[in-house]
Motif scaffolding. Structure first.
Motif, short mmCIF file in Angstrom:
data_model
loop_
_atom_site.label_atom_id
_atom_site.label_comp_id
_atom_site.label_asym_id
_atom_site.label_seq_id
_atom_site.Cartn_x
_atom_site.Cartn_y
_atom_site.Cartn_z
N LEU A 196 0.85 -1.20 0.10
CA LEU A 196 0.00 0.00 0.14
C LEU A 196 0.84 1.37 0.07
O LEU A 196 1.99 1.42 0.45
N ALA A 197 0.18 2.31 -0.46
CA ALA A 197 0.86 3.58 -0.48
C ALA A 197 0.31 4.64 0.67
O ALA A 197 -0.88 4.71 0.36
N PHE A 198 1.23 4.85 1.67
CA PHE A 198 0.50 5.69 2.50
C PHE A 198 0.84 7.28 2.55
O PHE A 198 0.44 8.07 3.01
N THR A 199 1.59 7.62 1.48
CA THR A 199 1.95 9.20 1.19
C THR A 199 1.96 9.20 -0.51
O THR A 199 1.93 8.38 -1.21
N PRO A 200 1.70 10.47 -0.58
CA PRO A 200 1.43 11.10 -2.15
C PRO A 200 2.70 10.64 -2.96
O PRO A 200 2.63 9.96 -4.03
N ASP A 201 3.92 10.67 -2.45
CA ASP A 201 5.27 10.11 -3.21
C ASP A 201 5.18 8.74 -3.38
O ASP A 201 5.38 8.25 -4.49
N ALA A 202 4.74 7.93 -2.51
CA ALA A 202 4.53 6.56 -2.64
C ALA A 202 3.72 6.14 -3.72
O ALA A 202 3.90 5.16 -4.67
N ALA A 203 2.37 6.96 -3.66
CA ALA A 203 1.30 6.47 -4.92
C ALA A 203 1.96 6.90 -6.27
O ALA A 203 1.72 6.16 -7.35
#
Length: 376
Positions: free
Chosen positions: A162-169
């Motif tokens: 899962l992505a928990f931050t905008p950068d990760a997404a």
């Protein structure tokens, strides 16, 4: 590294300047006032006797949960090779989670004054009773308490499935990965069914790693005894097929329960940019969410429903968190610091909405809360 969780740094960093002439202060006076905000609260808490140990509570928990575990093992043997053992697996998962909460409390030095007593209780409870790794969890949890929801510093924000931050997404490269990110809030909870396996695997990997691990051989011995005896008992009593189902159900319910207890505390609360520095009280309060619902929620979540108070006073005994909450709430209201508390259902909805919003790219990293408080 110490096996007990450390008190996060309470020193404030640079603070924004108030644009209003009537409210301008020198940086030094602003920092002093913000330090005094927490100091004043601490004095009230100490005066109320809320930092005292709760030996009766914890001894009853330690003895009671240990006895319950032994009783469940006896019942498992007596029930024998039957599919009814699935119910036993669920009961064991619930019991293991409650025991893990005790390990969390001991690691925070909530139980005893002695650091060694707390350390050994946490080793026995986390490694021997639940089969997880204390060293890995302590290292990760220390960093979280020092910088909750701060991007690049809080390990709970690290990208994985899962992505928990905008950068990760934004880092998702494939079309399928980007599409899944937009729906990730809906499969977050099913993924928690695998969290029990992940917790055990990460703990074992840490113990077997080449880095420095305090009491490595103690952890390894405790985990080995727990894992080997667990599988030996299960496969001796149950047929192979039933044994596999038993283990799968127990680990799935354990992971789900752990996830449901920890996820509502910070997910969906503001993210802090890497360069932003906030004083200790606001750093812990603004990024934490309390869960309401009465004493059954206290028991279900192991006291983690008072996340604001736990982050402000990590070594406070669990029974005192409910008692200190009105003081903290009133203090925050007086300072104009947002104090967040919601029902369990509302928190789960907020977690789902937040994770989906991150995946869709519709989330901005939060601006410093002090700037908003100083803005006209």
């Amino acid at each position: 590294m110490s096996q007990t969780l450390e008190q996060p740094d309470t020193s404030p960093g640079p603070q924004p300047t108030d644009p209003r002439p009537s409210a301008r202060r020198t940086p030094g006076s602003v920092r002093e006032r913000q330090v005094s905000d927490f100091t004043a609260l601490t004095a009230r808490v100490q005066q109320a006797g809320l930092m005292r140990r709760a030996y009766g509570y914890y001894w009853s928990k330690l003895i009671g949960l240990t006895a319950a575990g032994l009783g469940l093992a006896v019942a498992f043997v007596l029930i024998g090779n039957t599919w009814w053992q699935v119910i036993t697996a669920v009961a064991l998962a619930l019991l293991m989670t409650q025991i893990a909460f005790l390990g969390h409390d001991a690691a925070h030095r909530q139980i005893f004054v002695s650091g060694k007593w707390n350390e050994w209780v946490s080793l026995v409870v986390v490694n021997l009773f639940t089969g997880m790794g204390l060293g890995w969890w302590n290292r990760k949890h220390n960093k979280h308490h020092a910088a909750p929801n701060k991007t690049g510093a809080d390990p709970d924000l690290e990208s994985g499935v899962l992505a928990f931050t905008p950068d990760a997404a934004a880092a998702r490269r494939t079309r399928l990965g980007r599409w899944l990110a937009t729906k990730q809030g809906y499969f977050f909870y099913p993924l928690l069914l695998l969290e029990g396996v992940n917790l055990h695997v990460q703990g074992i990997k840490r113990v077997l790693s080449r880095g420095e691990v305090k009491r490595r051989w103690v952890e390894l011995a405790f985990i080995s005894v727990r894992v080997l005896s667990y599988f030996a008992l299960v496969f001796l009593v149950l047929s192979p097929g039933k044994a596999v189902v038993f283990v799968a159900v127990q680990l799935a319910v354990f992971g789900l329960y752990m996830g449901l207890s920890f996820a509502p505390n910070h997910i969906g609360m503001p993210l802090v940019p890497p360069t932003t520095k906030i004083d200790f009280l606001r750093r812990q309060v603004l990024m934490s969410r309390n869960i309401t619902g009465g004493r059954w929620v206290d028991t279900f979540m192991g006291g983690l429903n008072f996340q604001v108070e736990h982050h402000l006073f990590p070594s406070m005994a669990r029974p005192n968190l409910r008692r200190v909450a009105p003081l903290v709430r009133a203090h925050c209201e007086q300072l104009g610091v947002r104090y967040t508390e919601t029902s369990m259902a509302q928190s789960f909805r907020a977690v789902t909405a937040y994770i989906n919003r991150v995946g869709r790219g519709g989330l901005d990293v939060w601006a410093c809360p002090l700037a908003a408080q100083y803005r006209v």
